[in-house]
Design a protein around this motif. Structure first.
Motif, PDB file in Angstrom:
ATOM      1  N   ALA A 208     -43.504  38.746 172.360  1.00 58.40           N
ATOM      2  CA  ALA A 208     -43.379  39.610 171.296  1.00 58.40           C
ATOM      3  C   ALA A 208     -44.213  39.471 170.269  1.00 58.40           C
ATOM      4  O   ALA A 208     -45.642  40.716 170.348  1.00 58.40           O
ATOM      5  N   LEU A 209     -44.435  38.595 169.649  1.00 52.05           N
ATOM      6  CA  LEU A 209     -45.380  37.481 169.279  1.00 52.05           C
ATOM      7  C   LEU A 209     -46.741  37.428 169.698  1.00 52.05           C
ATOM      8  O   LEU A 209     -47.856  37.742 169.816  1.00 52.05           O
ATOM      9  N   ALA A 210     -46.515  37.117 170.660  1.00 50.83           N
ATOM     10  CA  ALA A 210     -47.330  36.599 172.266  1.00 50.83           C
ATOM     11  C   ALA A 210     -48.420  38.026 172.381  1.00 50.83           C
ATOM     12  O   ALA A 210     -50.228  38.399 173.077  1.00 50.83           O
ATOM     13  N   ALA A 211     -47.535  38.884 172.719  1.00 47.80           N
ATOM     14  CA  ALA A 211     -48.495  40.153 172.853  1.00 47.80           C
ATOM     15  C   ALA A 211     -49.846  40.257 171.443  1.00 47.80           C
ATOM     16  O   ALA A 211     -50.818  42.048 171.363  1.00 47.80           O
ATOM     17  N   LEU A 212     -48.983  40.107 170.498  1.00 46.66           N
ATOM     18  CA  LEU A 212     -50.044  40.969 169.413  1.00 46.66           C
ATOM     19  C   LEU A 212     -51.820  40.152 169.677  1.00 46.66           C
ATOM     20  O   LEU A 212     -52.247  39.020 169.918  1.00 46.66           O
ATOM     21  N   ALA A 213     -52.918  40.423 168.931  1.00 44.28           N
ATOM     22  CA  ALA A 213     -53.636  40.672 169.089  1.00 44.28           C
ATOM     23  C   ALA A 213     -54.122  39.544 167.764  1.00 44.28           C
ATOM     24  O   ALA A 213     -53.036  39.795 166.612  1.00 44.28           O
ATOM     25  N   PRO A 214     -55.134  39.253 167.063  1.00 48.03           N
ATOM     26  CA  PRO A 214     -55.185  38.225 166.250  1.00 48.03           C
ATOM     27  C   PRO A 214     -55.231  39.677 165.371  1.00 48.03           C
ATOM     28  O   PRO A 214     -56.333  40.735 165.311  1.00 48.03           O
ATOM     29  N   GLY A 215     -54.540  39.263 164.279  1.00 46.52           N
ATOM     30  CA  GLY A 215     -54.534  39.282 163.053  1.00 46.52           C
ATOM     31  C   GLY A 215     -53.012  41.119 163.099  1.00 46.52           C
ATOM     32  O   GLY A 215     -53.507  41.833 162.473  1.00 46.52           O
ATOM     33  N   GLY A 216     -52.329  40.857 164.244  1.00 45.86           N
ATOM     34  CA  GLY A 216     -51.667  42.323 164.591  1.00 45.86           C
ATOM     35  C   GLY A 216     -50.448  41.477 163.772  1.00 45.86           C
ATOM     36  O   GLY A 216     -49.958  40.065 163.170  1.00 45.86           O
ATOM     37  N   ARG A 217     -49.607  42.623 163.375  1.00 46.23           N
ATOM     38  CA  ARG A 217     -47.973  42.472 162.776  1.00 46.23           C
ATOM     39  C   ARG A 217     -47.236  43.319 163.547  1.00 46.23           C
ATOM     40  O   ARG A 217     -47.563  44.179 164.276  1.00 46.23           O
ATOM     41  N   LEU A 218     -46.039  42.547 163.141  1.00 47.59           N
ATOM     42  CA  LEU A 218     -44.684  42.890 164.334  1.00 47.59           C
ATOM     43  C   LEU A 218     -43.952  43.171 162.788  1.00 47.59           C
ATOM     44  O   LEU A 218     -43.441  42.163 161.937  1.00 47.59           O
ATOM     45  N   VAL A 219     -43.227  44.051 163.177  1.00 45.18           N
ATOM     46  CA  VAL A 219     -41.873  44.108 162.172  1.00 45.18           C
ATOM     47  C   VAL A 219     -40.573  45.101 163.356  1.00 45.18           C
ATOM     48  O   VAL A 219     -40.198  44.649 164.547  1.00 45.18           O
ATOM     49  N   ALA A 220     -40.084  43.107 162.731  1.00 40.99           N
ATOM     50  CA  ALA A 220     -38.437  43.112 163.220  1.00 40.99           C
ATOM     51  C   ALA A 220     -37.634  43.897 162.869  1.00 40.99           C
ATOM     52  O   ALA A 220     -37.593  43.946 161.176  1.00 40.99           O
ATOM     53  N   TYR A 221     -36.243  45.053 163.401  1.00 42.61           N
ATOM     54  CA  TYR A 221     -36.157  45.536 163.084  1.00 42.61           C
ATOM     55  C   TYR A 221     -34.258  46.189 163.196  1.00 42.61           C
ATOM     56  O   TYR A 221     -33.690  46.676 163.297  1.00 42.61           O
ATOM     57  N   SER A 222     -34.147  44.694 163.832  1.00 38.21           N
ATOM     58  CA  SER A 222     -33.007  44.052 164.970  1.00 38.21           C
ATOM     59  C   SER A 222     -32.554  43.005 163.930  1.00 38.21           C
ATOM     60  O   SER A 222     -32.220  42.960 163.318  1.00 38.21           O
ATOM     61  N   SER A 223     -31.000  43.662 164.801  1.00 35.45           N
ATOM     62  CA  SER A 223     -29.846  42.815 164.046  1.00 35.45           C
ATOM     63  C   SER A 223     -29.601  41.163 165.166  1.00 35.45           C
ATOM     64  O   SER A 223     -28.482  40.569 164.580  1.00 35.45           O
ATOM     65  N   GLY A 224     -30.677  41.415 166.547  1.00 36.98           N
ATOM     66  CA  GLY A 224     -29.664  40.612 166.986  1.00 36.98           C
ATOM     67  C   GLY A 224     -31.008  38.523 166.351  1.00 36.98           C
ATOM     68  O   GLY A 224     -30.778  37.543 167.313  1.00 36.98           O
ATOM     69  N   GLY A 225     -31.445  39.048 165.367  1.00 34.32           N
ATOM     70  CA  GLY A 225     -32.234  37.783 164.723  1.00 34.32           C
ATOM     71  C   GLY A 225     -32.667  36.628 165.527  1.00 34.32           C
ATOM     72  O   GLY A 225     -33.584  37.331 166.033  1.00 34.32           O
ATOM     73  N   GLY A 226     -33.227  35.485 165.248  1.00 27.22           N
ATOM     74  CA  GLY A 226     -34.390  34.691 165.920  1.00 27.22           C
ATOM     75  C   GLY A 226     -35.257  34.024 165.187  1.00 27.22           C
ATOM     76  O   GLY A 226     -35.070  34.101 164.417  1.00 27.22           O
ATOM     77  N   THR A 227     -36.172  33.594 165.808  1.00 23.74           N
ATOM     78  CA  THR A 227     -36.895  32.424 165.107  1.00 23.74           C
ATOM     79  C   THR A 227     -38.187  32.429 165.644  1.00 23.74           C
ATOM     80  O   THR A 227     -38.705  32.289 166.832  1.00 23.74           O
TER      81      THR A 227
END
Length: 305
Positions: A208-227
């Motif tokens: 998901a992070l790799a799908a972002l263009a430079p300067g892109g924003r990821l909003v996480a609203y999952s209860s699945g956790g992750g690093t």
């Protein structure tokens, strides 16, 4: 009244007879007409060390109010979030978590639209979208995700990508307005996007992070956790924001209400179409959980007392 409970991690779920609860200060006693089945609630059964009440989304009629309640009266129809036992004939809603249901809307409409829609709209707002930007939504066929796809399009996204777990969901997601779909296991999720709304977490955070263009924003609203590695943010000047709907409801009631009005407006003008995958009787809660666990659902899964 009847309610669903379990006694050990993993279940099984069973019905029990208990007294109807009395509303405490600031609470509404609601006769449940529709109850939402969500992944966070399913995970309570499969992962919680000790049994916990099965709460969550519900819609129904107010039958009594506790001391200090000013916004609702018996006989009104509401939808909202229950933190106690929600898989039941009657449940308690904190007043700040309740919203009115307009005349002419069904309990299932309200359940499918309001709570999941508030999460979808709140996550979208947290991404700070600009007209003409490209969006990617994970779990795009889920109760929240299928509304997020439609809201991103309605808010001016130039391209909407729906990421799903299997090809069977692709046609459904495209029917909602997504331009393209991607499978979680694909090596690439297509051209970069400006923001990602992620409802899955875990191992999917990296692609998901790799799908972002430079300067892109990821909003996480999952209860699945992750690093996420800080380096992966630095090299692309990317950012990650966490979003929690309950915090907005508690601390920003005016914003919560404004978002709710937008959802109903878009529902009434036809730009937002909540989908229901399946409806189950209360005694069949285990079957409803199986649908969510298997990730088969296209839209909302609902229980009826």
């Amino acid at each position: 009244m009847r309610r669903v409970r379990y006694e050990s991690t993993g279940g099984p779920l069973f019905l029990e007879e208990v007294p109807v609860p009395a509303p405490g200060p600031g609470e509404l006693l609601v006769r449940c007409e529709a109850i939402g089945v969500t992944l966070p609630v399913v995970r309570k059964v499969t992962e919680a060390v000790e049994p916990v009440p099965l709460g969550g989304e519900l819609a129904g009629e107010v039958v009594a109010v506790g001391a200090g309640v000013t916004r609702f009266r018996p006989g009104e129809r509401v939808t909202g979030l229950c933190f106690g036992h929600g898989y039941a004939d009657f449940a308690l809603l904190p007043e700040p978590m309740a919203s009115s249901v307009p005349d002419g809307a069904s309990a299932v409409d309200a359940l499918a639209l309001v709570r999941s829609g508030l999460v979808a709209l709140g996550a979208l707002e947290a991404a700070r979208p600009e007209p003409g930007e490209a969006a990617l939504i994970t779990a795009a066929a889920s109760g929240v995700g299928h509304l997020a796809v439609q809201l991103a399009r309605a808010r001016g996204a130039s391209r909407v990508v729906g990421a799903v777990s299997g090809p069977a969901k692709a046609d459904f997601v495209r029917s909602l307005g997504a331009d393209t779909t991607a499978l979680y296991g694909d090596g690439s999720w297509g051209d970069p996007v400006d923001y990602v709304l992620d409802a899955v977490g875990g191992e999917l955070l990296t692609p998901a992070l790799a799908a972002l263009a430079p300067g892109g924003r990821l909003v996480a609203y999952s209860s699945g956790g992750g690093t996420i590695r800080a380096y992966d943010l630095l090299v692309g000047a990317k950012s990650v924001t966490g979003f929690q709907m309950a915090r907005i409801a508690r601390e920003r009631p005016e914003l919560y209400e404004r978002w709710r009005r937008e959802l109903w407006r878009r529902f009434l003008d036809g730009t937002l179409r909540p989908a229901v995958h399946g409806e189950f009787a209360l005694e069949d809660a285990a079957k409803a959980h199986e649908v969510i666990e298997s990730r088969r659902n296209l839209g909302k899964v609902v229980l009826h007392p």
